[in-house]
Every structure is written in C-alpha cells, then in structure tokens.
Scaffold this motif. Structure first.
Motif, PDB file in Angstrom:
ATOM      1  N   SER A   1      -1.855   6.067 -11.720  1.00  0.00           N
ATOM      2  CA  SER A   1      -1.388   7.327 -12.300  1.00  0.00           C
ATOM      3  C   SER A   1      -1.316   7.267 -13.821  1.00  0.00           C
ATOM      4  O   SER A   1      -1.532   8.268 -14.499  1.00  0.00           O
TER       5      SER A   1
ATOM      6  N   GLU B   1      -9.017   5.510  -9.847  1.00  0.00           N
ATOM      7  CA  GLU B   1      -8.276   6.560  -9.146  1.00  0.00           C
ATOM      8  C   GLU B   1      -6.989   6.066  -8.505  1.00  0.00           C
ATOM      9  O   GLU B   1      -6.145   6.864  -8.091  1.00  0.00           O
ATOM     10  N   ARG B   2      -6.791   4.769  -8.428  1.00  0.00           N
ATOM     11  CA  ARG B   2      -5.577   4.247  -7.798  1.00  0.00           C
ATOM     12  C   ARG B   2      -4.348   4.366  -8.708  1.00  0.00           C
ATOM     13  O   ARG B   2      -3.210   4.298  -8.222  1.00  0.00           O
TER      14      ARG B   2
ATOM     15  N   LYS C   1       0.809  -1.219   0.000  1.00  0.00           N
ATOM     16  CA  LYS C   1       0.000   0.000   0.000  1.00  0.00           C
ATOM     17  C   LYS C   1       0.840   1.266   0.000  1.00  0.00           C
ATOM     18  O   LYS C   1       1.862   1.367   0.663  1.00  0.00           O
ATOM     19  N   THR C   2       0.377   2.220  -0.777  1.00  0.00           N
ATOM     20  CA  THR C   2       1.028   3.519  -0.855  1.00  0.00           C
ATOM     21  C   THR C   2      -0.041   4.602  -0.921  1.00  0.00           C
ATOM     22  O   THR C   2      -1.154   4.358  -1.398  1.00  0.00           O
ATOM     23  N   LEU C   3       0.283   5.772  -0.463  1.00  0.00           N
ATOM     24  CA  LEU C   3      -0.668   6.883  -0.490  1.00  0.00           C
ATOM     25  C   LEU C   3      -0.720   7.543  -1.862  1.00  0.00           C
ATOM     26  O   LEU C   3      -1.652   8.290  -2.155  1.00  0.00           O
ATOM     27  N   GLU C   4       0.282   7.268  -2.688  1.00  0.00           N
ATOM     28  CA  GLU C   4       0.341   7.889  -4.001  1.00  0.00           C
ATOM     29  C   GLU C   4      -0.275   6.994  -5.068  1.00  0.00           C
ATOM     30  O   GLU C   4      -0.357   5.777  -4.906  1.00  0.00           O
ATOM     31  N   LYS C   5      -0.692   7.631  -6.165  1.00  0.00           N
ATOM     32  CA  LYS C   5      -1.130   6.857  -7.315  1.00  0.00           C
ATOM     33  C   LYS C   5       0.084   6.149  -7.920  1.00  0.00           C
ATOM     34  O   LYS C   5       1.203   6.658  -7.879  1.00  0.00           O
TER      35      LYS C   5
END
Length: 431
Positions: A248, A245-246, A159-163
């Motif tokens: 980029s 939305e996950r 898991k990461t907070l960024e796309k």
C-alpha cells in the motif's frame, strides 16, 4: 560509524568496526624471528621490518601496500603492543600468541611458523555461551541484472487480502550487510530482528546487502563506489516496490550513514514516510573530523583537516601522507568522501515533504541525541524520539564504553523494545 573505526583503502568507505583479514601462509625456513622481534618492530612503527618478517606466501597475499595498510590500521586503532600470551605448547611447530594493545578493543592473534610471521588476524569476541550468532537470510529479492545485482530479503507478515505497508531498510557505513553485521567485528542481527517485529505487526520489510557488500559484492561500478551509487540503489528499490501490487505504501528507513542515504533517496523517490535511526545532521566529512579529533595526534589531525578541506571543495589531496592518514585517505576513499560531503543531512531533510521520524538512543556513543535533535529540527514534518538506554546498534546498553561495545558482537541480544513499538506506531498512523 564510530570514533574507533577507520576507512578501508579498497573498494569503498568503511567507517566501521575495525576488521582484519586473516592470512595464514606457512613457510619452511628453519630460523628467524621471535615474538619479541615482532613487538619491537611494531612498537617502533617499522613496517618495512615487519613486512620482511612475513612468509613469502603472506607477502604475496598482502603485497607491500596491503601489509602497510594492515599494520597501519592496527597501529592507528589499537596503539602499541603491551603484552602477549603464548597459547601453543612450547615445542609446537606453529606458535600462536594473543596480543594485547594499549587500546584493548579486540584480541589479535599472531602466528609464527619456522621463524616467520605466518598470520595476523582478529579473534572473535563471543559474548554468550554459544559464541557469535550470525543471522543468515534468504536471497528472495533482487534489483538489477547480473553481475551488478543487489540481493535482499523480503519478509512478509502472515497472508492478508489487503495491501500492506513495506519498509525499505538501509544499512550504515562500511561492509554492513542486510542484517547489520560485518563479519566477526559486528554481529548484531539488529535489522533482522526489526524486520521480525514489523512482520509480527502486519508490516512487510525489505533489507538488502549494499553495493559491494556480502552477496552484492560484485555489484560495483568500475570497481569503485560513491555515496550517490547507494542513493540511486535505494531510490530504485523504492520505485520497484511502489509498482508491486502487494504493498500500500513504501517507507524508507536508514541507520547511521544509511540515514543520510535514505534522506537523499527520499528526495528522488518520494516515499510515504521516512525514518532516520541514529542519523547525523551534518555531512560525513564533518562527522569524520569530529571522530578523528578524538583519536589522532595533533600533527595527523592537522593534516586530516587540511585533506578534508580539500575534499569539501571537490579536490583530491595529492600531498604526502603520514602513516596514520595514509590509512584514512587513499584515492578511492577520497573519491567516496567527496561524494558523501555533497550530502548534508539536515539541509536535504528540509526539502522533504513527507512524514519523518527521527530516532536516537541515549547511550549511542557514536551519534549522540544532539545530532538527532538538530536533524529533526530541520523539517517541521519531523518528530524526534530519544529512546532511553538504546545504543548505536539499537540494543539496550549502558554508557560505559566497554560494556556498550560488547553488544556489537552479541547477535542474540534483542533490540530495544521501544524502538519497534514506535516505528510500528509511526507507520500505522501514516495517511
């Protein structure tokens, strides 16, 4: 995918490792044929005689056309039977024989019970102590609605907070599933391994069973398939992932024939990047003609070229077929080829306005590095990489054909390390 491969006659095109369906049906007759009868009829191309030697249950399962197709594949791919080995006890009710052919690419098991042919199947070729190791993957991503639903596996990194970027992976020709496997004939797990490499480097991936294959077997349109169906499916996946939305950016990756599909899909869906693995620079018909030139007799090759010429013009061939060409050019296969021959990889790649990475393997016996170089030259945005020692299924292998082919059934053998590194680098450098 390979010169030793052929086209199936049913739902869609199989240019793939030769696969046989096993039919074990047992009858109760007390007298009949011996293995010597089978060898004699097979080596003389007596399909009718062989069909008459089968049990009623096997005849019912195959049908006459199915029997002719199955036997024709064996004859065309492997040549004549050169020797047999009885692997049963002499007094056993069921007699089993391993058959060896002129071209010993696979081992075929013949089963005789009560004087009739009760089974013909390809034996798996384990290459490690644990035998064939096939990767099974979770169905956690779908496209479309039942029954025409495509099933895939979405693999996310920690898991990461960024796309994060995501790679859509498109398999090669034939019944190649999401992990780059085809029953016992092709067990590589190469796509699953590549997905693991991407995840370890912060990149998500989606790999899926193509329409008509494995879990997506029911997703056929009018019970047929053409290349444009595969292109539409890949484009729809890109569109769906672009809305998630996950992620980029979406990168499309195709292997072998999947490379041509990926190129055509990129023209429709405009991904952030395109990766062509072991891809050809022409169209499928041209590739097939080149493969057949190495396997067919002169008369059959001449007929095949005539048929392919018709198909290139969009016309089905309705003339008489020889036993060898009958196995290659059924009506449904011809429809697929007409569709596929409209897609010329290099011509279509010219039109793409996105970063492109073309990768070939130096020990790829199926699609050489020359094809990859020509493909990359079609677009100034494309970079080309030839990975030393990598073969068509993305594994390390020598040029020796027998040793090279052993990697096609070794699901434990890792993919080439340079492959993952270069793909990760390409993706992380995308704007």
């Amino acid at each position: 995918m390979f010169i030793l491969r052929t086209l199936t006659m049913k739902k869609h095109l199989f240019i793939s490792l030769f696969t046989l369906i096993s039919f074990f049906a047992f009858a109760q007759q007390k007298s009949g044929i011996t293995v010597e009868h089978v060898i004699g009829a097979f080596n003389q191309n007596l399909k009718d005689s062989l069909y008459n030697m089968m049990t009623p249950q096997m005849k019912s399962a195959l049908g006459k056309d199915g029997s002719d197709n199955l036997l024709g594949q064996l004859m065309n791919q492997l040549g004549k039977i050169t020797s047999t080995k009885n692997i049963s006890t002499a007094d056993a009710e069921i007699q089993r024989y391993n058959l060896t052919f002129e071209r010993p690419l696979v081992t075929i098991l013949l089963v005789i019970k009560n004087g009739q042919i009760a089974g013909i199947r390809q034996l798996s070729r384990p290459t490690s102590a644990s035998g064939l190791v096939r990767k099974e993957s979770t169905d956690n991503y779908t496209l479309g609605k039942a029954p025409a639903m495509l099933f895939g596996t979405l693999l996310l990194p920690p898991k990461t907070l960024e796309k994060i970027p995501i790679v859509l992976m498109i398999g090669g020709s034939g019944p190649t599933d999401r992990n780059m496997n085809q029953g016992d004939a092709l067990v590589t797990n190469s796509f699953a391994m590549l997905a693991d490499t991407l995840a370890a480097n912060g990149i998500a991936s989606l790999r899926y069973d193509k329409r008509g294959v494995a879990k997506s077997a029911q997703a056929l349109i009018n019970n047929t398939i053409v290349m444009d169906n595969y292109v539409d499916d890949a484009s729809a996946f890109v569109d769906q992932l672009n809305k998630d939305e996950r992620f980029s950016k979406v990168i499309v990756l195709g292997h072998s024939e999947g490379s041509s599909i990926a190129i055509a899909a990129a023209l429709k869906s405009h991904p952030a990047g395109l990766i062509c693995l072991s891809g050809y620079d022409t169209d499928l018909g041209t590739v097939l003609e080149g493969q057949l030139s190495k396997t067919l007799e002169a008369t059959d090759l001449k007929l095949s070229k005539t048929i392919l010429g018709n198909l290139k013009k969009g016309n089905l061939y309705h003339g008489e077929l020889s036993p060898a060409t009958k196995n290659l050019f059924s009506p449904t296969t011809q429809e697929y080829l007409i569709s596929a021959m409209r897609h010329h990889a290099a011509f279509e790649l010219k039109k793409i306005n996105t970063p492109i990475l073309v990768i070939s393997g130096s020990t790829d016996l199926q699609i050489g590095t020359n094809s990859g170089q020509k493909l990359a030259k079609a677009n100034s945005k494309a970079s080309f990489l030839a990975i030393q020692g990598m073969n068509h299924v993305l594994k390390n292998a020598p040029m020796d054909k027998e040793e090279n082919l052993k990697t096609y059934t070794n699901g434990e053998l890792p993919i080439n390390a340079e492959l993952g590194k270069n793909i990760v680098s390409f993706i992380k450098n995308l704007k």
